[in-house]
Write a protein that holds these residues in place. Structure first.
Motif, PDB file in Angstrom:
ATOM      1  N   VAL A  70       0.729  -1.349   0.132  1.00 11.03           N
ATOM      2  CA  VAL A  70       0.202   0.103  -0.042  1.00 11.03           C
ATOM      3  C   VAL A  70       0.761   1.291   0.015  1.00 11.03           C
ATOM      4  CG1 VAL A  70      -2.093  -1.031   1.026  1.00 11.03           C
ATOM      5  CG2 VAL A  70      -0.164  -0.209   2.659  1.00 11.03           C
ATOM      6  N   ASP A 121       0.930  -2.093   8.874  1.00 15.20           N
ATOM      7  CA  ASP A 121      -0.081  -2.753   8.538  1.00 15.20           C
ATOM      8  C   ASP A 121      -0.712  -3.468   9.939  1.00 15.20           C
ATOM      9  OD1 ASP A 121      -0.798  -2.791   5.503  1.00 15.20           O
ATOM     10  OD2 ASP A 121       1.459  -2.735   5.637  1.00 15.20           O
ATOM     11  N   TYR A 244      -7.625   0.716   5.678  1.00 14.64           N
ATOM     12  CA  TYR A 244      -8.082  -0.316   4.889  1.00 14.64           C
ATOM     13  C   TYR A 244      -9.866  -0.256   4.724  1.00 14.64           C
ATOM     14  CZ  TYR A 244      -3.874  -3.243   5.710  1.00 14.64           C
ATOM     15  OH  TYR A 244      -2.496  -3.767   5.617  1.00 14.64           O
ATOM     16  N   SER A 245     -10.093  -0.714   3.693  1.00 14.05           N
ATOM     17  CA  SER A 245     -11.724  -0.688   3.482  1.00 14.05           C
ATOM     18  C   SER A 245     -12.408  -1.211   4.510  1.00 14.05           C
ATOM     19  CB  SER A 245     -12.048  -1.307   1.881  1.00 14.05           C
ATOM     20  OG  SER A 245     -12.100  -2.535   2.051  1.00 14.05           O
ATOM     21  N   TRP A 248     -12.431  -4.974   4.704  1.00 15.13           N
ATOM     22  CA  TRP A 248     -11.382  -5.720   5.796  1.00 15.13           C
ATOM     23  C   TRP A 248     -12.071  -5.648   6.976  1.00 15.13           C
ATOM     24  CZ3 TRP A 248      -8.780  -4.094  10.001  1.00 15.13           C
ATOM     25  CH2 TRP A 248      -7.534  -4.817  10.316  1.00 15.13           C
ATOM     26  N   GLN A 284      -6.977   4.819   9.863  1.00 14.71           N
ATOM     27  CA  GLN A 284      -7.792   3.778   9.869  1.00 14.71           C
ATOM     28  C   GLN A 284      -9.309   4.269   9.843  1.00 14.71           C
ATOM     29  OE1 GLN A 284      -6.305   0.740  12.570  1.00 14.71           O
ATOM     30  NE2 GLN A 284      -5.950  -0.567  11.057  1.00 14.71           N
ATOM     31  N   ILE A 290     -12.828   4.844   3.800  1.00 20.76           N
ATOM     32  CA  ILE A 290     -13.061   3.194   3.925  1.00 20.76           C
ATOM     33  C   ILE A 290     -14.427   2.829   3.830  1.00 20.76           C
ATOM     34  CG2 ILE A 290     -11.203   3.396   5.843  1.00 20.76           C
ATOM     35  CD1 ILE A 290     -13.393   2.818   8.008  1.00 20.76           C
ATOM     36  N   TYR A 296     -11.286   1.497  -3.951  1.00 21.38           N
ATOM     37  CA  TYR A 296     -10.612   0.398  -3.570  1.00 21.38           C
ATOM     38  C   TYR A 296     -10.553  -0.468  -4.728  1.00 21.38           C
ATOM     39  CZ  TYR A 296     -10.162   2.018   1.240  1.00 21.38           C
ATOM     40  OH  TYR A 296     -10.097   2.636   2.256  1.00 21.38           O
ATOM     41  N   ILE A 300      -7.705  -4.231   0.762  1.00 22.56           N
ATOM     42  CA  ILE A 300      -6.798  -3.252   1.248  1.00 22.56           C
ATOM     43  C   ILE A 300      -6.244  -2.381   0.295  1.00 22.56           C
ATOM     44  CG2 ILE A 300      -4.377  -3.475   1.814  1.00 22.56           C
ATOM     45  CD1 ILE A 300      -5.000  -6.572   3.298  1.00 22.56           C
ATOM     46  N   HIS A 301      -6.261  -2.532  -0.801  1.00 22.85           N
ATOM     47  CA  HIS A 301      -5.578  -1.757  -1.845  1.00 22.85           C
ATOM     48  C   HIS A 301      -6.189  -0.624  -2.515  1.00 22.85           C
ATOM     49  CE1 HIS A 301      -2.961  -5.335  -1.754  1.00 22.85           C
ATOM     50  NE2 HIS A 301      -1.973  -4.617  -1.775  1.00 22.85           N
TER      51      HIS A 301
END
Length: 351
Positions: A70, A121, A244-245, A248, A284, A290, A296, A300-301
């Protein structure tokens, strides 16, 4: 020509050809194992497992962008301009603490660092404290300092016929941006449809683990980080947690890991905040980011635009954690994750 003379001549020509190949590869050195780019050539960085270690030993820099995949879409110049430094990337796809600390140790071999911009992470805090380079098939002949075992590199036709021409082609392109080292975002698509399509959602919700489930691994990873910080007081470490989305968060809730991950973060933050050369930033819980899955390509990415947002916030000092507010922010993330799994995710998974 007699047979003996022919064999001798063939042997001499073969040795000469091999020496020429070695000389060409060492001269251009597309993996930067021996030197930085030649004058007039750009640093063309696209193969992190092969190039990252050489750049850490041979490039000119005073700061590092450290993290997992990322982090690959950050442009180095964003940090250079924002913090008055000269950065390169130290990237390991898995982002495990042991692997990233290994890269930092290499960087510190011959220089002091002004800044380390370190992406944490969540999974890295529960990962093994053993490095994974050898076990995952990385070219260890490039990672050690024994040039005598570099023959897979200097006698490699793919290096001669593919990597060097590739490096030269991009060096002469006027629009090639060296700051986009290891960037993978070009030609990638980001959308809710793509992200949910890549998400293999668990069919049932598992019991929530005890928050101390990863206590042993956590203690080891915190020790790696605090030892690095303590050993290098001359460096300002800017740790940050990426956004992270919500996919996740749905996943770690359904797998029963959510509470353990948040506990790990809380404990790591508390330990790192004890050091004067540490700053910690928390992204986060950026709700607008998110919960917008169009940003996304998987759980994650995120898109390069989000990398730009995070960098801008780092430059502005936004979302900084302190001893006074970090527990509240972790609690807020817990509450946001609850709302995600009870409300927000229902737009995509109504049942």
């Amino acid at each position: 020509m007699t047979e003996q003379k022919f064999i001798k001549s063939f042997f001499i020509r073969s040795i000469g050809a091999l020496l020429l190949i070695i000389a060409i590869i060492i001269l251009f050195d597309p993996f930067y194992q021996y030197h930085k780019p030649l004058p007039g050539l750009k640093s063309v960085l696209t193969d992190k497992e092969y190039q990252c270690i050489g750049t850490l030993r041979n490039f000119d820099y005073d700061s590092l962008i450290v993290g997992s995949s990322v982090c690959e879409n950050y442009n180095n110049t964003w940090f250079d301009n924002g913090f008055g430094c000269r950065t390169i990337k130290a990237i390991r796809s898995y982002g495990a603490t042991a692997d990233l600390c290994y890269l930092l140790d290499v960087a510190y071999e011959n220089r002091d660092l002004k800044y380390v911009f370190y992406n944490i992470d969540p999974s890295s805090l529960s990962a093994s404290t053993e490095t994974t380079y050898e076990s995952t098939g990385c070219p260890m002949y490039l990672y050690d300092t024994n040039f005598l075992n570099d023959y897979p590199y200097v006698l490699n036709k793919d290096i001669l016929l593919e990597k060097i021409p590739y490096m030269l082609a991009f060096s002469v392109k006027s629009d090639y941006d060296e700051g986009n080292s290891y960037n993978w975002a070009q030609w990638k698509f980001f959308s809710a449809e793509l992200a949910t399509g890549m998400y293999n959602r668990l069919s049932s919700i598992r019991p929530m683990q005890e928050k101390t489930y990863y206590a042993e691994e956590l203690a080891g990873n915190i020790a790696l980080l605090t030892n690095m910080v303590n050993t290098h007081p001359e460096t300002t470490f800017k740790f940050f947690f990426p956004p992270y989305s919500m996919l996740w968060w749905d996943n770690v809730y359904r797998s029963g890991e959510r509470d353990a991950y948040l506990y790990n973060e809380e404990q790591a933050i508390a330990a790192l905040l004890e050091y004067d050369n540490v700053e910690i930033y928390y992204y986060q819980d950026e709700e607008d980011i998110i919960t917008n899955l169009d940003l996304y390509m998987d759980m994650i990415h995120f898109s390069k635009d989000i990398n730009q947002v995070i960098c801008n916030k780092l430059i502005a000092g936004e979302n900084r954690l302190t001893k006074e507010n970090y527990q509240e922010r972790i609690q807020n993330m817990y509450e946001l994750s609850e709302r995600i799994v009870q409300e927000d995710i229902l737009e995509y998974y109504p049942n």
